[in-house]
Structures are given as structure tokens and as C-alpha cells.
Design an enzyme around this catalytic site. Structure first.
Site, PDB file in Angstrom:
ATOM      1  N   LYS A 270       0.891  -1.368  -0.068  1.00 17.89           N
ATOM      2  CA  LYS A 270      -0.087   0.028  -0.085  1.00 17.89           C
ATOM      3  C   LYS A 270       1.091   1.305   0.052  1.00 17.89           C
ATOM      4  O   LYS A 270       1.715   1.517   0.855  1.00 17.89           O
ATOM      5  CB  LYS A 270      -0.871  -0.090   1.094  1.00 17.89           C
ATOM      6  CG  LYS A 270      -1.907   1.464   1.282  1.00 17.89           C
ATOM      7  CD  LYS A 270      -2.687   1.127   2.832  1.00 17.89           C
ATOM      8  CE  LYS A 270      -3.357   2.559   2.832  1.00 17.89           C
ATOM      9  NZ  LYS A 270      -4.345   2.648   4.032  1.00 17.89           N
ATOM     10  N   ASP A 275      -2.672  10.082   3.855  1.00 24.10           N
ATOM     11  CA  ASP A 275      -4.277   9.587   3.948  1.00 24.10           C
ATOM     12  C   ASP A 275      -5.011  10.616   4.956  1.00 24.10           C
ATOM     13  O   ASP A 275      -4.836  10.303   6.361  1.00 24.10           O
ATOM     14  CB  ASP A 275      -4.317   8.197   4.683  1.00 24.10           C
ATOM     15  CG  ASP A 275      -5.595   7.906   4.609  1.00 24.10           C
ATOM     16  OD1 ASP A 275      -6.503   8.379   4.464  1.00 24.10           O
ATOM     17  OD2 ASP A 275      -5.890   6.591   5.683  1.00 24.10           O
ATOM     18  N   LYS A 282     -10.379  12.289   8.581  1.00 23.09           N
ATOM     19  CA  LYS A 282      -9.836  12.011  10.074  1.00 23.09           C
ATOM     20  C   LYS A 282      -9.784  13.334  11.044  1.00 23.09           C
ATOM     21  O   LYS A 282      -9.652  14.421  10.567  1.00 23.09           O
ATOM     22  CB  LYS A 282      -8.272  11.524   9.864  1.00 23.09           C
ATOM     23  CG  LYS A 282      -8.074  10.157   9.247  1.00 23.09           C
ATOM     24  CD  LYS A 282      -6.863   9.585   9.102  1.00 23.09           C
ATOM     25  CE  LYS A 282      -6.835   8.375   8.464  1.00 23.09           C
ATOM     26  NZ  LYS A 282      -7.381   7.257   9.236  1.00 23.09           N
ATOM     27  N   ASP A 352     -12.460   6.661   4.418  1.00 20.48           N
ATOM     28  CA  ASP A 352     -11.413   6.443   4.917  1.00 20.48           C
ATOM     29  C   ASP A 352     -10.641   5.085   4.996  1.00 20.48           C
ATOM     30  O   ASP A 352      -9.682   4.717   5.407  1.00 20.48           O
ATOM     31  CB  ASP A 352     -11.358   6.957   6.349  1.00 20.48           C
ATOM     32  CG  ASP A 352     -10.013   7.139   6.985  1.00 20.48           C
ATOM     33  OD1 ASP A 352      -8.811   7.179   6.379  1.00 20.48           O
ATOM     34  OD2 ASP A 352      -9.894   7.352   8.308  1.00 20.48           O
ATOM     35  N   ARG A 356      -7.970  -0.567   1.060  1.00 17.72           N
ATOM     36  CA  ARG A 356      -8.346  -1.694   0.283  1.00 17.72           C
ATOM     37  C   ARG A 356      -8.915  -1.538  -1.025  1.00 17.72           C
ATOM     38  O   ARG A 356      -9.050  -2.347  -1.710  1.00 17.72           O
ATOM     39  CB  ARG A 356      -9.478  -2.399   1.522  1.00 17.72           C
ATOM     40  CG  ARG A 356     -10.598  -1.415   1.535  1.00 17.72           C
ATOM     41  CD  ARG A 356     -11.547  -2.007   2.857  1.00 17.72           C
ATOM     42  NE  ARG A 356     -10.857  -1.531   4.064  1.00 17.72           N
ATOM     43  CZ  ARG A 356     -11.381  -1.991   5.291  1.00 17.72           C
ATOM     44  NH1 ARG A 356     -12.572  -2.497   5.294  1.00 17.72           N
ATOM     45  NH2 ARG A 356     -10.731  -1.406   6.336  1.00 17.72           N
TER      46      ARG A 356
END
Ligand code: BES
Ligand code: MN
Ligand code: ZN
Length: 500
Positions: A270, A275, A282, A352, A356
Site C-alpha cells: 500500500k 491519508d 480524520k 477512509d 483496500r
């Protein structure tokens, strides 16, 4: 830093710093016995003074010892001889490396390889010591205009051996240890770089430099247009919210002869270079740490560098889906449904849970390499940090033999993993009323439902997933990347190349 092997006996050697092990109860290791003799009982006198108890990791530096050719003696506590184990050996190595790096010594002769350890050969011990020196001398100050401390003066670590057979083991340990710390250092540097520098394009450049530096490595980078043609709707939905273009980075390491078409081990990492969570933003505090969300990708680059440095006879492909995850007018929204390269549709209930989404398309893409094994590595879930803390990576697999090998490689390298189940009950948590699956599975068992999501894309091959959210970096005062799981992956590949 240079690592060398020498046939010189420690009692006669000249070095800026000789490292000697001392057990608890004033008991000397073999080299320490020699030094004690030629120095007229110096060590016995010092130990009687009581300044070094000999507990694991205690250190005492003696300067200008008389009667021997070394300028310093570093005494390192080794605990009780009968209790010596892998973990004690690592702590002893770390304490020794730290003390020598902090000193002004330019070189050192390290006798720790003579400590008796059941089941561990000399090459293993040399590798551990080198890893400790790599760790102790690592600095990340390239972005500071004034360096907080001088770079370490230590330039050379020398390992003694007593003849041909030992010499071969020491040399093997040096070859592998050196390559390992080079790989770990690359991985740490990339992870510590901030998101405004380490972008998907930057990672792609790093992969290209590896191909330039090692003749066994070939790098290809797919851009968004190419990914669109492949139908990578899940990956591209994440990068739509970012101005940095996504990259799919592919590195092929060929360590076997050209005629040997051995099926490769594929590592998928990944590479989320930042992020923020996207529209499911977040919370602010600690969000800076999400620059580390590319540690899976960094570990793939680091591992490839390590095995290329070792010239391991094995074929490995590294694949790094790389993107940012930011809030934007064009970003994914909760409820959006996207179509992955596999054709399966995904309802994005939380933007978030983006790791995946980029991984599933990469995991579909890698089928083209006809892999023997696929291992993905990802800072995938906060739940994994809660479950296992910083001590073990989460391991989930559709094949127990592969899981066992990874657990074993973790034990051997000291970079451990712990297996969690992938039962159908968990997979059922991913049901969606509107698409083939949702991208989240509720509050419970977050690490397992994330892996269950990935498992839906890996049915056609032998696969394992490492969740490294807790192990890839440290928070707090000594914040920074750890270089994990490069040791685990490299150990797995060393064993695999040997045919284990
Ligand atoms: N990169 C994070 C996971 C993470 C969180 C790693 C904290 C290290 C420390 C991942 O993309 C994420 O945000 N996961 C969510 C999933 C949730 C929305 C189902 C999480 O763990 O909160
Ligand atoms: Mn996230
Ligand atoms: Zn993430």
C-alpha cells in the site's frame, strides 16, 4: 558504514573499540577471559568495582586500557549465560551498537558472535549485530538546515573469526546484514519523508532509481490512463480526490537465470502517500502521521533493494499502488458505488477505508505474473494497532502453510507477526444492500473484515496479508519509521531461495 571479517585474535588486535560480553555474576565470555589475562586482570578488577552488573544491555566503556592494543573496551552485559536467547542477543547487540555509535571511536571489533545461542549460527548473529548498528547510526535530518547532532564517527565494524568455516559464515552474515540495512534505510527514509515531497510520482522515481542501480531489477510505472484502460475503478476513485496523479509501480527482480521461468513471489505494498481520510475526514491531532500510510510500499522497495543486494536466486515482483486520499469536490462520497478491475462492485460507506480500494485492483492486476505466492503489506487498520500494538504485524492468509512460513520468518528475524482468522462469519459483515460488497464491515474485528475484503480478490492464488499499522512506525518522542517488515520479508525470501 563498512563491515569486515578478520582472522586476527581480539587479544592481539588493534582497534579503536573492542566489544566484549560480560555475564551476570562477573563471569567473562571467552574473548573477555583472554583480554583479562593479557591485561593483568583488568576486567576482574573493574567488575569487582561493581559498576557493571552484567544485566542484559548494561554497558561500560573503559578508556585507554593497559596491556592491550585497543583504545577502548566496551563491556556489554549479557545476563545469565543459560538464559541467553534471541531476544537477549538482540538487546545486547542494540546496547553495544548504541554505545559505540555514541563514542568517538572510528572503528570497532565486535566479539558478540561468540555468544552461545541454541539454534542460531554465526551468520545469524552477525546479521543481528549489523542490523543493530544500522539502527543506532540511522539519522533522518536531511530536511533540517541545522543538524541537531554530529553524524556518527564510526566508519567500520569488524567481526573476528577463527578460521575458514567461521570466516565463511561471517562473510555471509556481512553480505546479508549489509544489504538488509540498506533496504531498511531506504524504507525508513521514504516513510519519514513528508507527503508534500514523497508523492506517488516520487515513489515511482525511487523505483526507477532502483532499476538503475541493480541490474536484476526492471521498473515499469503505469499512469492513470493505463489504469483506466485496465478498469481499475476502485483505485482511481481514491485518487480522483487528489491533484497528485496516482501511479501503479511495478518492479521485477529476476535473480534466477533467464531460462529459468520460476514463478515469482509477488509483494503488493500500500503506497498511500498521505491519508487524510477523504470526505470521511480524520480528526486533526496526529494526522501528520498519515504520511506513513505508504509504509507497505516502502517495505516493498526496501525488500527488493535488500534481496538485489544479496543477489538472491529467486524471482520477485513488487507492485505498489500509490495515491493520496484527500477531501475534494471530486472525491469519493459515502454511498458511492465503484466497479473494481475484477468486475465486483463496491459501496464506499467510509472514504477512509481507502487502502483496500487501491489494493484490490492491484491484487487483481498481479494475476498476470502467474504468481506462486502473493503477499500484500499495508498500514491498513487502526484496529490492528489496538489488537497487537507495536510488537507484531497482523497476518491473515488463505493458506496455512504460507502463514506458517511467514510466522517462522518473523521469529527468525525478530520482526514478528501474529495470525488472525479469516472465517466466513467475518466476510458476511461486508454485505451491502446495493453493491457486491461494502468497503467496511462495522466496528467489530476491523483488521479481519479489512482482510476479508481483500480475500475476495485473491481467491485464485496463494495469498497472505500483513497489516503493519502498528509496527511500521513509532509515535511519541522517538517518532519515526522502523523499517519493518523488511526484515521479515527478506528472511522469508532468503529461506525460500534456499528451498525451505
Ligand atoms: N491508514 C489507515 C489505517 C491506520 C490508522 C494506520 C491508524 C495506522 C494508524 C486506514 O486507511 C484507515 O483509515 N482505516 C480505517 C478503516 C475504517 C474506516 C474501517 C481505520 O482503521 O480507522
Ligand atoms: Mn484511511
Ligand atoms: Zn490509509
Amino acid at each position: 558504514m563498512e563491515f569486515t571479517a578478520t582472522a586476527a585474535i581480539p587479544a592481539k588486535a588493534t582497534s579503536a573499540c573492542l566489544i566484549l560480553g560480560i555475564y551476570e555474576g562477573q563471569k567473562l565470555t571467552p574473548s573477555a577471559i583472554w583480554i583479562n589475562e593479557v591485561s593483568g586482570g583488568l576486567l576482574n578488577r573493574v567488575l569487582k568495582g561493581g559498576d557493571l552488573k552484567g544485566k542484559v544491555g548494561d554497558t561500560l566503556m573503559l578508556h585507554q586500557p593497559e596491556g592491550i592494543g585497543c583504545q577502548r573496551l566496551l563491556l556489554v552485559g549479557c545476563g545469565q549465560e543459560q538464559e541467553l536467547n534471541d531476544r537477549a542477543f538482540r538487546r545486547i547487540s542494540e546496547a553495544a551498537a548504541k554505545a559505540v555509535v555514541a563514542s568517538n571511536a572510528r572503528d570497532t571489533l565486535c566479539t558478540l558472535g561468540e555468544l552461545p545461542l541454541a539454534g542460531r549460527e554465526l551468520d545469524w548473529k552477525v546479521r543481528q549485530v549489523i542490523e543493530a548498528f544500522g539502527q543506532a547510526s540511522y539519522r533522518f535530518d536531511q530536511l533540517m538546515s541545522k543538524k541537531p547532532e554530529e553524524p556518527p564517527r564510526l566508519a567500520k565494524v569488524n567481526f573476528p573469526h577463527t578460521g575458514r568455516a567461521e570466516g565463511a559464515l561471517v562473510k555471509l552474515g556481512i553480505l546479508q546484514g549489509r544489504a538488509l540495512i540498506e533496504g531498511m534505510t531506504l524504507s525508513k527514509d521514504l516513510a519519514n519523508l513528508p507527503g508534500n515531497i514523497c508523492t506517488p510520482s516520487y515513489l515511482a522515481e525511487q523505483a526507477r532509481s532502483l532499476a538503475k542501480a541493480y541490474k536484476g531489477i526492471k521498473t515499469t510505472v503505469l499512469d492513470e490512463k493505463q489504469m483506466e484502460r485496465l478498469g481499475m475503478g476502485a483505485l482511481l476513485s481514491v485518487s480522483r480526490g487528489s491533484r497528485q496523479p496516482a501511479k501503479l509501480i511495478v518492479l521485477e527482480y529476476n535473480g534466477t537465470s533467464a531460462r529459468n521461468k520460476q514463478r515469482p513471489v509477488v509483494l503488493v505494498g500500500k503506497g498511500l502517500t498521505f491519508d487524510a481520510g477523504g470526505i470521511s475526514l480524520k480528526p486533526g491531532p496526529g494526522m501528520d502521521e498519515m504520511k506513513y500510510d505508504m509504509c507497505g510500499g516502502a517495505s516493498v522497495l526496501g525488500t527488493l533493494k535488500a534481496i538485489a543486494g544479496m543477489e538472491l536466486p529467486i524471482n520477485v515482483v513488487g507492485v505498489i499502488p500509490s495515491s493520496e486520499n484527500l477531501p475534494d469536490g471530486d472525491a469519493n462520497k459515502p454511498g458511492d458505488i465503484v466497479t473494481s478491475m475484477s468486475g465486483q462492485t463496491i459501496e464506499i460507506l467510509n472514504t477512509d477505508a481507502e487502502g483496500r480500494l487501491i489494493l484490490c485492483d492491484a491484487l487483481t492486476y498481479v494475476k498476470k505474473f502467474n504468481p506462486e505466492v502473493v503477499i500484500d503489506i499495508a498500514t491498513l487498520t487502526g484496529a490492528c494497532v489496538i489488537a497487537l500494538g507495536a510488537h507484531a504485524a497482523g497476518l491473515l492468509s488463505n493458506n496455512d502453510a504460507l502463514a506458517a512460513k511467514l510466522l517462522e520468518a518473523g521469529q527468525k528475524s525478530g520482526d514478528r507477526a501474529w495470525q488472525l482468522p479469516l472465517w466466513e462469519e467475518y466476510d458476511e459483515q461486508l454485505k451491502s444492500p446495493f453493491a457486491d460488497m461494502a468497503n467496511i464491515g462495522g466496528k467489530e474485528a476491523g483488521t479481519i473484515t479489512a482482510a476479508s475484503f481483500l480475500a475476495r480478490y485473491t481467491k485464485e492464488y496463494t495469498w497472505a496479508h500483513l497489516d503493519i499499522a502498528g509496527t511500521a512506525w513509532k509515535s511519541g518522542k522517538e517518532k519515526g519509521a522502523t523499517g519493518r517488515p523488511v526484515p521479515l520479508l527478506t528472511q522469508y525470501l532468503i529461506d525460500k531461495a534456499k528451498g525451505d
